[in-house]
Design a protein around this motif. Structure first.
Motif, PDB file in Angstrom:
ATOM      1  N   ALA A 195      66.812  46.352  57.379  1.00  8.58           N
ATOM      2  CA  ALA A 195      66.548  47.669  57.966  1.00  8.58           C
ATOM      3  C   ALA A 195      67.615  48.025  58.998  1.00  8.58           C
ATOM      4  O   ALA A 195      68.041  49.191  59.101  1.00  8.58           O
ATOM      5  CB  ALA A 195      65.164  47.688  58.610  1.00  8.58           C
ATOM      6  N   LEU A 196      68.069  47.024  59.757  1.00  9.61           N
ATOM      7  CA  LEU A 196      69.120  47.261  60.747  1.00  9.61           C
ATOM      8  C   LEU A 196      70.414  47.683  60.053  1.00  9.61           C
ATOM      9  O   LEU A 196      71.075  48.634  60.468  1.00  9.61           O
ATOM     10  CB  LEU A 196      69.347  45.999  61.586  1.00  9.61           C
TER      11      LEU A 196
ATOM     12  N   GLU B 239      67.577  50.455  74.610  1.00 10.53           N
ATOM     13  CA  GLU B 239      66.154  50.653  74.311  1.00 10.53           C
ATOM     14  C   GLU B 239      65.222  50.086  75.383  1.00 10.53           C
ATOM     15  O   GLU B 239      64.044  50.465  75.450  1.00 10.53           O
ATOM     16  CB  GLU B 239      65.852  50.079  72.925  1.00 10.53           C
TER      17      GLU B 239
ATOM     18  N   GLU C  10      70.225  51.180  58.872  1.00  7.08           N
ATOM     19  CA  GLU C  10      70.381  52.131  59.984  1.00  7.08           C
ATOM     20  C   GLU C  10      71.841  52.244  60.402  1.00  7.08           C
ATOM     21  O   GLU C  10      72.343  53.339  60.675  1.00  7.08           O
ATOM     22  CB  GLU C  10      69.517  51.671  61.165  1.00  7.08           C
TER      23      GLU C  10
ATOM     24  N   ARG D 240      72.370  43.699  68.364  1.00  7.40           N
ATOM     25  CA  ARG D 240      70.985  43.694  68.843  1.00  7.40           C
ATOM     26  C   ARG D 240      70.942  43.727  70.376  1.00  7.40           C
ATOM     27  O   ARG D 240      70.119  44.411  70.971  1.00  7.40           O
ATOM     28  CB  ARG D 240      70.245  42.456  68.324  1.00  7.40           C
TER      29      ARG D 240
ATOM     30  N   LEU E 178      65.945  49.999  67.571  1.00  6.67           N
ATOM     31  CA  LEU E 178      66.683  49.338  66.488  1.00  6.67           C
ATOM     32  C   LEU E 178      66.828  47.839  66.719  1.00  6.67           C
ATOM     33  O   LEU E 178      67.007  47.088  65.764  1.00  6.67           O
ATOM     34  CB  LEU E 178      68.098  49.942  66.359  1.00  6.67           C
ATOM     35  N   HIS E 179      66.763  47.386  67.984  1.00 11.71           N
ATOM     36  CA  HIS E 179      67.208  46.017  68.283  1.00 11.71           C
ATOM     37  C   HIS E 179      66.341  44.947  67.619  1.00 11.71           C
ATOM     38  O   HIS E 179      66.816  43.853  67.355  1.00 11.71           O
ATOM     39  CB  HIS E 179      67.295  45.788  69.798  1.00 11.71           C
TER      40      HIS E 179
ATOM     41  N   ALA F 110      64.176  55.878  68.721  1.00 11.79           N
ATOM     42  CA  ALA F 110      63.588  54.895  67.788  1.00 11.79           C
ATOM     43  C   ALA F 110      64.265  53.549  68.012  1.00 11.79           C
ATOM     44  O   ALA F 110      65.490  53.450  67.983  1.00 11.79           O
ATOM     45  CB  ALA F 110      63.814  55.361  66.355  1.00 11.79           C
TER      46      ALA F 110
ATOM     47  N   LEU G  32      64.684  45.388  64.621  1.00 12.71           N
ATOM     48  CA  LEU G  32      64.503  45.628  63.184  1.00 12.71           C
ATOM     49  C   LEU G  32      64.896  44.388  62.372  1.00 12.71           C
ATOM     50  O   LEU G  32      65.841  43.682  62.735  1.00 12.71           O
ATOM     51  CB  LEU G  32      65.389  46.792  62.719  1.00 12.71           C
ATOM     52  N   PRO G  33      64.198  44.112  61.263  1.00 15.37           N
ATOM     53  CA  PRO G  33      64.672  43.063  60.346  1.00 15.37           C
ATOM     54  C   PRO G  33      66.089  43.412  59.865  1.00 15.37           C
ATOM     55  O   PRO G  33      66.451  44.597  59.816  1.00 15.37           O
ATOM     56  CB  PRO G  33      63.680  43.123  59.184  1.00 15.37           C
ATOM     57  N   GLN G  34      66.843  42.393  59.518  1.00 11.41           N
ATOM     58  CA  GLN G  34      68.263  42.620  59.209  1.00 11.41           C
ATOM     59  C   GLN G  34      68.508  43.690  58.137  1.00 11.41           C
ATOM     60  O   GLN G  34      69.364  44.548  58.334  1.00 11.41           O
ATOM     61  CB  GLN G  34      68.936  41.296  58.808  1.00 11.41           C
TER      62      GLN G  34
END
Length: 248
Positions: free
Chosen positions: A143-144, A180, A147, A173, A136-137, A134, A139-141
């Motif tokens: 959500a990051l 990723e 995670e 990121r 991650l790089h 999935a 993702l909005p902050q």
């Protein structure tokens, strides 16, 4: 007592072992730095010198631009490690570090016809299964950060410190991008032994996917499952290092 010092910006060495017969290069996880391996020398024989790899964008290299793709990163590492390959050497990598050490081993074989004596790959699914990770790089902050909290590798006081997060999120990121954006190309398996480590509760690199590293060597393959989630390298450090020591 060993102290940690840097002779070149990329390689941080425990006080240089005059009796060193082998070097163990240690590669960090996403967001991590050479300090992860600061205490390792005292757990390993004096004949093994710990050389922790410091990538751009973290710790004392915070002002440098981090890499976002694996090929230029591995090409740079190949040049930087070259002066240290006068002794037999092994690689240890955790998560992102495992991927870097695997690709570096393949590059060294391809370009210089040398391989590590041993490859230790920790908390990283085999490269055949990278397409399922999935991302991650991007993702909005919020959500990051959620995670990162779930992965339990970043202290809570760091996650809550907005100034600190502003500094380290771009590097995180970039590190996640290396992972990723990675494309696996099959090659002949390596001829060095591989030891793989998995965390019992690690959902990002589950043991059944870590076990497939066995396809990447024609030599001995060993797999160990240790208690903990993705960062069992912290919780089960002594057990992990006892296993590394036995193999070396």
């Amino acid at each position: 007592m060993s102290h940690f010092f840097s002779t070149r910006s990329w390689i941080v060495r425990s006080n240089t072992q005059t009796q060193a017969q082998m070097r163990l290069f240690c590669f960090p996880f996403a967001g991590g730095g050479a300090s992860t391996y600061q205490s390792w020398q005292r757990y390993l024989p004096e004949k093994v010198e710990i050389c922790a790899v410091q990538l751009p964008g973290r710790e004392n290299r915070m002002r440098e631009k981090p890499y976002q793709e694996i090929t230029p990163l591995v090409e740079a590492l190949k040049q930087e490690l070259n002066p240290y390959l006068d002794l037999p050497f092994a690689f240890f990598g955790h998560s992102l570090g495992a991927l870097i050490s695997f690709e570096l081993a393949r590059h060294l074989r391809r370009d210089h016809q040398i391989e590590p004596q041993h490859l230790f790959l920790s908390a990283c699914r085999a490269p055949q299964f990278f397409a399922d990770i999935a991302p991650l790089h991007a993702l909005p902050q919020p959500a990051l950060i959620a995670e990162l909290r779930r992965l339990e590798g970043t202290p809570e006081d760091v996650l809550q410190n907005q100034d600190l997060m502003r500094m380290i999120v771009p590097m995180l990121r970039a590190d996640f991008s290396v992972f990723e954006n990675y494309l696996y190309y099959p090659e002949e398996p390596l001829s060095c032994p591989i030891t793989a480590f998995a965390g019992q509760q690690d959902q990002r690199a589950p043991a059944e996917m870590v076990a497939w590293w066995r396809e990447q060597t024609t030599s001995k393959f060993t797999m160990h499952t240790l208690p903990g989630k993705h960062f069992f390298i912290n919780e089960a450090r002594e057990s992990l290092l006892a296993l590394v020591r036995a193999d070396l």
